[in-house]
Motif scaffolding. Structure first.
Motif, PDB file in Angstrom:
ATOM      1  N   LYS A  29      -3.447 -23.230 -43.111  1.00  0.00           N
ATOM      2  CA  LYS A  29      -2.821 -24.636 -43.975  1.00  0.00           C
ATOM      3  C   LYS A  29      -3.236 -25.257 -45.202  1.00  0.00           C
ATOM      4  O   LYS A  29      -3.223 -25.428 -46.067  1.00  0.00           O
ATOM      5  CB  LYS A  29      -2.977 -25.238 -42.728  1.00  0.00           C
ATOM      6  N   ARG A  33      -1.536 -25.307 -48.840  1.00  0.00           N
ATOM      7  CA  ARG A  33      -1.732 -27.017 -49.123  1.00  0.00           C
ATOM      8  C   ARG A  33      -2.065 -26.278 -50.723  1.00  0.00           C
ATOM      9  O   ARG A  33      -1.803 -27.382 -51.302  1.00  0.00           O
ATOM     10  CB  ARG A  33      -2.990 -27.658 -48.166  1.00  0.00           C
ATOM     11  N   GLU A  61       6.553 -27.808 -43.503  1.00  0.00           N
ATOM     12  CA  GLU A  61       5.532 -29.389 -43.851  1.00  0.00           C
ATOM     13  C   GLU A  61       4.307 -29.554 -44.394  1.00  0.00           C
ATOM     14  O   GLU A  61       4.497 -31.473 -45.060  1.00  0.00           O
ATOM     15  CB  GLU A  61       5.429 -29.022 -41.956  1.00  0.00           C
ATOM     16  N   ILE A  62       3.615 -28.553 -45.039  1.00  0.00           N
ATOM     17  CA  ILE A  62       3.142 -28.721 -45.921  1.00  0.00           C
ATOM     18  C   ILE A  62       4.030 -29.350 -47.625  1.00  0.00           C
ATOM     19  O   ILE A  62       3.726 -30.256 -48.206  1.00  0.00           O
ATOM     20  CB  ILE A  62       2.308 -27.783 -46.332  1.00  0.00           C
ATOM     21  N   LEU A  64       7.102 -30.498 -47.540  1.00  0.00           N
ATOM     22  CA  LEU A  64       7.423 -32.046 -47.281  1.00  0.00           C
ATOM     23  C   LEU A  64       6.454 -32.642 -47.537  1.00  0.00           C
ATOM     24  O   LEU A  64       6.390 -34.479 -48.052  1.00  0.00           O
ATOM     25  CB  LEU A  64       7.861 -32.727 -45.939  1.00  0.00           C
ATOM     26  N   SER A  65       5.471 -32.522 -47.753  1.00  0.00           N
ATOM     27  CA  SER A  65       4.081 -33.959 -47.626  1.00  0.00           C
ATOM     28  C   SER A  65       3.831 -33.855 -48.816  1.00  0.00           C
ATOM     29  O   SER A  65       3.005 -35.138 -49.259  1.00  0.00           O
ATOM     30  CB  SER A  65       2.898 -33.664 -46.855  1.00  0.00           C
ATOM     31  N   PHE A  66       4.081 -33.093 -49.633  1.00  0.00           N
ATOM     32  CA  PHE A  66       3.905 -33.968 -51.078  1.00  0.00           C
ATOM     33  C   PHE A  66       5.627 -34.444 -51.382  1.00  0.00           C
ATOM     34  O   PHE A  66       5.145 -34.460 -52.779  1.00  0.00           O
ATOM     35  CB  PHE A  66       3.643 -32.812 -52.404  1.00  0.00           C
TER      36      PHE A  66
END
Length: 171
Positions: A29, A33, A61-62, A64-66
């Motif tokens: 992950k 990232r 998910e990664i 979307l985290s940005f």
């Protein structure tokens, strides 16, 4: 705008299965990232993930985290068929639907499930991407076939092992 597609293993093919606290999963992950951050820093904003459990989920998910730092991110989920998650565990369905709701586009490659639905989804991703990121360590199956197709289509390819080790493969 450059488009990055993803391919990789479901939980069942990852050496640590669903154990996301496993050091190798954490390393993977973190590597994803870092690669996604690099792509964003160099202008990539459109990403296509396949909506499957495992690597597709991690990548989505990664990405979307940005969103807070890069509000112009365009996350497309290429779903092989409408009822893909119908028989998944409830917590997996909830995670999947959270990703779908947060994505900017959902592409249903087929309406109904067929024997070739996953292959059609994978080809869609490669056909619509300028370059690909894969998580792969040699196992036969859809990821191997998708990598072979990406190479046939001359798509630049970055491959990570399930433990996050990176190597570049020329198309």
């Amino acid at each position: 705008m450059s488009v990055c597609g993803f391919t990789g293993y479901r939980f069942s093919k990852l050496p640590y299965k669903r154990e996301e606290t496993h050091p190798d999963c954490i390393s993977l992950k973190n590597a994803l990232r870092e690669e996604i951050a690099n792509l964003l820093a160099h202008g990539t904003r459109h990403f296509i993930c396949g909506g499957a459990q495992g690597v597709d989920t991690f990548a989505a998910e990664i990405i979307l985290s940005f969103l807070a730092a890069y509000p112009d991110i365009y996350l497309e989920i290429a779903v092989p068929y409408v009822e893909q998650a119908q028989h998944w565990r409830q917590e997996d369905q909830l995670r999947y639907h959270r990703i779908l709701e947060a994505s900017q586009r959902i592409t249903y490659v087929q309406i109904a499930k067929t024997n070739r639905a996953m292959q059609h989804r994978n080809q869609y991703i490669v056909d619509h991407a300028d370059h690909m990121i894969a998580v792969y360590d040699g196992k036969p199956g859809g990821t191997k076939n998708t990598i072979a197709y990406a190479k046939k289509m001359n798509k630049p390819l970055i491959v990570f092992s399930p433990s996050g080790v990176r190597r570049i493969e020329n198309a």
